[in-house]
Enzyme design. Structure first.
Site, PDB file in Angstrom:
ATOM      1  N   GLU A   1       0.842  -1.196   0.000  1.00  0.00           N
ATOM      2  CA  GLU A   1       0.000   0.000   0.000  1.00  0.00           C
ATOM      3  C   GLU A   1       0.876   1.244   0.000  1.00  0.00           C
ATOM      4  O   GLU A   1       1.931   1.275   0.644  1.00  0.00           O
ATOM      5  CB  GLU A   1      -0.907  -0.005   1.236  1.00  0.00           C
ATOM      6  CG  GLU A   1      -1.950   1.086   1.271  1.00  0.00           C
ATOM      7  CD  GLU A   1      -2.957   0.870   2.402  1.00  0.00           C
ATOM      8  OE1 GLU A   1      -3.272  -0.306   2.702  1.00  0.00           O
ATOM      9  OE2 GLU A   1      -3.414   1.861   2.993  1.00  0.00           O
TER      10      GLU A   1
ATOM     11  N   GLU B   1      -3.171  10.338   3.020  1.00  0.00           N
ATOM     12  CA  GLU B   1      -4.350  10.515   3.856  1.00  0.00           C
ATOM     13  C   GLU B   1      -4.355  11.942   4.386  1.00  0.00           C
ATOM     14  O   GLU B   1      -3.327  12.434   4.872  1.00  0.00           O
ATOM     15  CB  GLU B   1      -4.361   9.526   5.026  1.00  0.00           C
ATOM     16  CG  GLU B   1      -4.489   8.077   4.586  1.00  0.00           C
ATOM     17  CD  GLU B   1      -4.606   7.121   5.757  1.00  0.00           C
ATOM     18  OE1 GLU B   1      -5.395   6.177   5.673  1.00  0.00           O
ATOM     19  OE2 GLU B   1      -3.899   7.336   6.774  1.00  0.00           O
TER      20      GLU B   1
ATOM     21  N   ASP C   1       0.155   5.381   0.600  1.00  0.00           N
ATOM     22  CA  ASP C   1      -0.933   6.199   1.125  1.00  0.00           C
ATOM     23  C   ASP C   1      -0.700   7.692   1.066  1.00  0.00           C
ATOM     24  O   ASP C   1       0.359   8.183   1.480  1.00  0.00           O
ATOM     25  CB  ASP C   1      -1.166   5.877   2.611  1.00  0.00           C
ATOM     26  CG  ASP C   1      -1.749   4.507   2.852  1.00  0.00           C
ATOM     27  OD1 ASP C   1      -2.318   3.932   1.917  1.00  0.00           O
ATOM     28  OD2 ASP C   1      -1.645   4.026   3.993  1.00  0.00           O
TER      29      ASP C   1
END
Length: 276
Positions: free
Chosen positions: A100, A104, A102
């Site tokens: 993953e 955010e 990310d």
């Protein structure tokens, strides 16, 4: 051997040409949760995600997966009091040992800045967080958030300015740290979501979502993607005169607010090997 950052940024220039094609949200994404709280507008050119007390979250997932790619998304974040909300743009594979990458965006009280939270997971292991303030108000207009993911390194960028580089050091570090992995073998889909995370998102969960300010709306447009294999391989052999490395250091000096590598409380025995 690591590819110099300024050479990899030649890929960014190539990606701004025909290699990257703007997506149509109708054709390229599925609404995976939230039902009508995820709305595709303008004949597929724009997406709105809406959060209210009853939905809890909404989001989309790309129909295509990528193994090494240049990914762009323009996002306008939730304005006003966004405390407790998290807007995301990330790549992820599936399964317990997933990879993953990310972006955010942690909401905050009106007048306080958003926190951009980045992380990298490989083989299910993450805990590689770096956090930043932004040098603009991300709620007033759309801004471009990009990931360039190659077999050598991952570059996170905001409006073309690199903010973080995560290098593939598996050959070097795999011998001394069995927990160190680099995402290199699992294809990943692209996701965006808006969800309530007031148990941790704002000041460690001390500030809760004010539902009287709902609905909260984040907007997305101009998603672009290209597999890095579509770039001219010779590009990495050419020099590019650029101030990108200086820009990276400027962002990190002035706007980085957390780096797991410097967290002595979390790592009292010393930082993970990739930090050294």
């Amino acid at each position: 051997m690591d590819t110099p950052l300024h050479l990899l940024f030649l890929l960014f220039l190539l990606a701004s040409s025909a290699a990257l094609v703007s997506a149509n949200f109708y054709n390229d994404f599925d609404i995976t949760w939230g039902n009508d709280r995820a709305k595709i507008l303008d004949n597929g050119q724009q997406l709105q995600l809406t959060l209210d007390r009853f939905s809890g979250s909404c989001g989309i997932q790309s129909k295509q997966e990528y193994l090494f790619a240049k990914i762009d998304m323009q996002i306008k974040l939730v304005p006003g009091n966004s405390a407790g909300t998290v807007t995301t743009f990330y790549l992820s594979s599936q399964g317990p040992k997933h990879d993953e990458i990310d972006f955010e965006f942690l909401g905050n009280l009106s007048g306080d800045p958003y926190i951009l939270h980045t992380n990298v997971f490989a083989q299910g292991l993450g805990n590689r967080e770096q956090q930043f303030y932004l040098w603009f108000d991300p709620t007033l207009d759309f801004h471009t958030y990009s990931v360039l993911w190659t077999s050598n390194q991952i570059i996170f960028s905001v409006d073309g300015s690199p903010i973080r580089v995560f290098k593939n050091r598996e050959t070097e570090l795999g011998k001394v740290d069995s927990n160190y992995h680099y995402p290199k073998s699992q294809a990943m889909g692209v996701y965006s979501s808006l969800w309530n995370a007031d148990d941790w998102a704002t000041r460690g969960g001390l500030v809760k979502t004010d539902w009287t300010k709902a609905p909260f709306v984040a907007s997305f447009r101009n998603f672009k993607a290209a597999a890095t294999s579509s770039f001219d391989a010779a590009a990495e052999e050419e020099a590019l005169e650029s101030n990108q490395e200086q820009r990276l250091q400027w962002v990190r000096k002035n706007y980085m607010i957390y780096d797991y590598c410097g967290d002595t409380k979390r790592f009292p025995q010393g930082p993970p090997p990739e930090c050294k």
